[in-house]
Design a protein around this motif. Structure first.
Motif, short mmCIF file in Angstrom:
data_model
loop_
_atom_site.label_atom_id
_atom_site.label_comp_id
_atom_site.label_asym_id
_atom_site.label_seq_id
_atom_site.Cartn_x
_atom_site.Cartn_y
_atom_site.Cartn_z
N GLU A 143 0.94 -1.21 -0.09
CA GLU A 143 -0.12 -0.17 -0.03
C GLU A 143 0.87 1.28 -0.02
N ARG A 144 2.04 1.22 0.88
CA ARG A 144 2.91 2.39 0.97
C ARG A 144 3.40 2.68 -0.50
N ARG A 147 0.98 4.25 -3.01
CA ARG A 147 0.94 5.65 -2.81
C ARG A 147 1.78 6.55 -3.26
#
Length: 149
Positions: A143-144, A147
């Protein structure tokens, strides 16, 4: 969403490897053959089953109809049985079952009262939590990275 067969196979292999290490049987000399079956629940009334073939050959049958989370829990539970067989704690000789040297007639003892099942239940949550923690960390990393892009 259903898991791809190749992903399911990788998950099973990773769980077995980690659980064997956690149960301290990763150095034991044995072979484990794993099968998936859509009919195990109907035939055995369970989502998984571990059995000894010989002293160093075991099988594990896993339901192909369970989700990822339940699959991990079932593998954890069945790996405890593999440890029990590998360490000689649980033995099946013909139709007889021995737990820690004591003979049990499985048909006369309720499944939920089997001491080897109590041992497996007591360890399955701890073992599966290890995998869930790893997956959670990997998901956070993913997820990081999403982003940032």
């Amino acid at each position: 969403m259903e898991m791809r067969q190749s992903d399911r196979k990788m998950l099973i292999e990773a769980c077995i490897k980690l659980f064997a290490k956690e149960l301290k049987i990763d150095k034991n000399d044995f072979t484990l053959i794993v099968f998936s079956s859509k009919d195990i629940v109907q035939v055995e009334g369970a989502n998984g089953m571990a059995s000894p073939i010989t002293d160093k050959l075991y099988t594990m049958v896993l339901s192909s109809r369970i989700d990822c989370e339940k699959l991990i829990e079932v593998i954890a539970h069945e790996m405890v049985h593999i440890k029990q067989f590998a360490k000689g704690q649980l033995k099946r000789i013909g139709r007889q079952t021995f737990w820690m040297g004591k003979r049990y007639v499985r048909s006369k003892v309720n499944y939920y009262d089997h001491p080897w099942e109590h041992d497996a239940w007591s360890k399955e949550k701890f073992l599966s939590a290890k995998i869930f923690k790893i997956l959670s960390k990997e998901n956070e990393k993913f997820e990081r990275s999403q982003r940032k892009s």
